[in-house]
Enzyme design. Structure first.
Site, short mmCIF file in Angstrom:
data_model
loop_
_atom_site.label_atom_id
_atom_site.label_comp_id
_atom_site.label_asym_id
_atom_site.label_seq_id
_atom_site.Cartn_x
_atom_site.Cartn_y
_atom_site.Cartn_z
N SER A 1 0.88 -1.17 0.00
CA SER A 1 0.00 0.00 0.00
C SER A 1 0.91 1.22 0.00
O SER A 1 2.08 1.11 0.37
CB SER A 1 -0.85 -0.01 1.28
OG SER A 1 -1.46 1.25 1.49
N TYR B 1 -1.00 -1.12 10.68
CA TYR B 1 -1.12 -1.24 9.22
C TYR B 1 0.19 -0.82 8.55
O TYR B 1 0.72 -1.54 7.70
CB TYR B 1 -2.29 -0.36 8.73
CG TYR B 1 -2.70 -0.61 7.28
CD1 TYR B 1 -3.20 -1.85 6.88
CD2 TYR B 1 -2.60 0.39 6.32
CE1 TYR B 1 -3.59 -2.07 5.56
CE2 TYR B 1 -2.99 0.19 5.01
CZ TYR B 1 -3.48 -1.05 4.63
OH TYR B 1 -3.86 -1.26 3.33
N1 LIG Z 1 -8.81 -0.51 -0.95
C1 LIG Z 1 -7.78 0.29 -0.88
O1 LIG Z 1 -7.93 1.51 -1.00
C2 LIG Z 1 -6.40 -0.28 -0.65
C3 LIG Z 1 -5.32 0.60 -0.73
C4 LIG Z 1 -4.03 0.10 -0.52
C5 LIG Z 1 -3.83 -1.24 -0.27
N2 LIG Z 1 -4.90 -2.08 -0.19
C6 LIG Z 1 -4.62 -3.50 0.07
O2 LIG Z 1 -5.24 -4.29 -0.92
C7 LIG Z 1 -5.59 -5.57 -0.39
C8 LIG Z 1 -7.06 -5.86 -0.70
O3 LIG Z 1 -7.84 -4.88 -0.06
P1 LIG Z 1 -9.38 -4.59 -0.40
O4 LIG Z 1 -9.52 -3.13 -0.51
O5 LIG Z 1 -9.83 -5.48 -1.49
O6 LIG Z 1 -10.03 -5.02 1.00
P2 LIG Z 1 -11.38 -5.79 1.32
O7 LIG Z 1 -12.42 -5.49 0.30
O8 LIG Z 1 -11.64 -5.54 2.75
O9 LIG Z 1 -10.95 -7.31 1.12
C9 LIG Z 1 -10.02 -7.92 1.97
C10 LIG Z 1 -9.80 -9.34 1.51
O10 LIG Z 1 -8.91 -9.97 2.44
C11 LIG Z 1 -9.55 -11.15 2.91
N3 LIG Z 1 -9.26 -11.41 4.32
C12 LIG Z 1 -9.40 -10.56 5.38
N4 LIG Z 1 -9.15 -11.20 6.52
C13 LIG Z 1 -8.85 -12.49 6.19
C14 LIG Z 1 -8.51 -13.65 6.92
N5 LIG Z 1 -8.44 -13.65 8.27
N6 LIG Z 1 -8.29 -14.80 6.24
C15 LIG Z 1 -8.38 -14.84 4.89
N7 LIG Z 1 -8.69 -13.78 4.15
C16 LIG Z 1 -8.93 -12.62 4.79
C17 LIG Z 1 -11.03 -10.91 2.75
O11 LIG Z 1 -11.69 -12.16 2.63
P3 LIG Z 1 -13.04 -12.50 3.47
O12 LIG Z 1 -13.73 -11.20 3.72
O13 LIG Z 1 -13.77 -13.45 2.59
O14 LIG Z 1 -12.52 -13.11 4.68
C18 LIG Z 1 -11.07 -10.13 1.45
O15 LIG Z 1 -11.03 -11.01 0.36
C19 LIG Z 1 -5.27 -5.50 1.10
O16 LIG Z 1 -4.02 -6.11 1.34
C20 LIG Z 1 -5.20 -4.01 1.38
O17 LIG Z 1 -4.39 -3.72 2.48
C21 LIG Z 1 -6.17 -1.63 -0.38
#
Ligand SMILES: NC(=O)c1ccc[n+]([C@@H]2O[C@H](COP(=O)([O-])OP(=O)(O)OC[C@H]3O[C@@H](n4cnc5c(N)ncnc54)[C@H](OP(=O)(O)O)[C@@H]3O)[C@@H](O)[C@H]2O)c1
Length: 263
Positions: A132, A145
């Protein structure tokens, strides 16, 4: 590597960014193994993309081992799952700290450790870590984080150097604020004027670019945020202080409130 015909393990496939990455990799002709906790969403994704799905909780080390065994031979790992470990350190229990470290950092390391040897043996493969912009610059109420995302950056770069001569590429992706879907979009937080966003499709395209061209690092953020991250690397205290003047404390409070339920 070209993703076409490659067997890809994608974690966090049920999330906002994961779903976009899954669609993009399917369009590129990859054979997908999708993981997440929510079995109902995985089943829907399997139907939509024809992928193999494996439900697993990455905060549970034995479940990580089960996922590795069930995934079989993997050409490309995309370690994307993560939790938004925002909020003051004092607001965390020790268990919540462990869970954040396990999901955001331990699981990607253990997956890479388990899957890289077969890639090295084949002389081909790729590993992508979802960091990130929070892996390059720190903000208040985000210490855990920031810790996991900074750590992924170091791990990714070191592993890249280690595997370089063995035909295996390693990349890290650095998204800023992503609109429409995912952990930031879900908060509904309105950013200050001038702070831009990118889409989940931009992130998915960055993942494909990283795999195809073996890029070390790919930022997915507008130029202002990328510049601030660059400056953070040079003079972190200056960026923290100027952030205060621009109101990062107030926004950090909103993230703390609206993401607390995911700890
Ligand atoms: N969205 C942003 O603006 C942003 C920016 C920078 C970086 N990121 C990074 O991008 C990645 C994806 O984020 P996102 O925005 O798609 O978030 P999200 O919509 O909250 O999705 C998170 C994903 O991680 C999985 N997860 C969470 N806890 C888990 C656990 N205990 N075991 C297995 N899987 C787990 C969730 O699966 P379940 O819900 O099915 O458990 C879901 O598929 C993350 O690493 C995040 O830090 C996101």
């Amino acid at each position: 590597v070209k993703p076409a015909g490659q067997r890809v393990l994608l974690t966090g496939a049920t999330g906002g960014l994961g779903a976009a990455i899954a669609r993009r990799l399917t369009a590129e002709g990859a054979e997908l193994v999708l993981s997440g906790r929510r079995a109902d969403m995985l089943a829907a994704l399997a139907e939509e993309t024809g992928a193999t799905v494996i439900a697993a909780d990455l905060s549970d080390p034995s479940d990580v081992d089960r996922l590795i065994a069930a995934a079989g031979e993997i050409d490309i790992l995309v370690a994307n799952a993560g939790i938004p470990a925002t909020g003051r350190l004092a607001a965390y229990t020790a268990d919540q700290i462990d869970r954040a470290l396990d999901v955001n950092l331990r699981a990607p390391i253990v997956l890479a450790h388990a899957l890289a040897p077969a890639m090295v043996a084949r002389g081909r493969g790729h590993i992508v870590f979802m960091s990130s912009i929070a892996g390059k610059s720190a903000t208040p109420r985000s210490s855990i984080y920031n810790a996991t995302k900074f750590a992924l950056r170091g791990f990714s770069l070191a592993l890249r150097a280690e595997l370089r001569s063995q035909g295996v590429g390693v990349s890290a992706i650095f998204p800023g604020f992503i609109r429409d879907a995912g952990m930031f979009a879900e908060t509904g937080i309105k950013l200050p004027p001038g702070v831009g966003t990118k889409s989940p499709e931009h992130v998915a395209r960055a993942v494909v670019r990283a795999i195809r061209h073996n890029r070390a690092e790919v930022d997915v953020a507008p130029v202002g945020i990328r510049f601030s991250a660059l400056l953070s690397g040079l003079t972190p205290e200056l960026v923290l202080q100027s952030g205060r003047l621009l109101g990062t404390d107030r926004i950090a409070g909103k993230f703390e409130d609206r993401q607390a339920h995911k700890r």
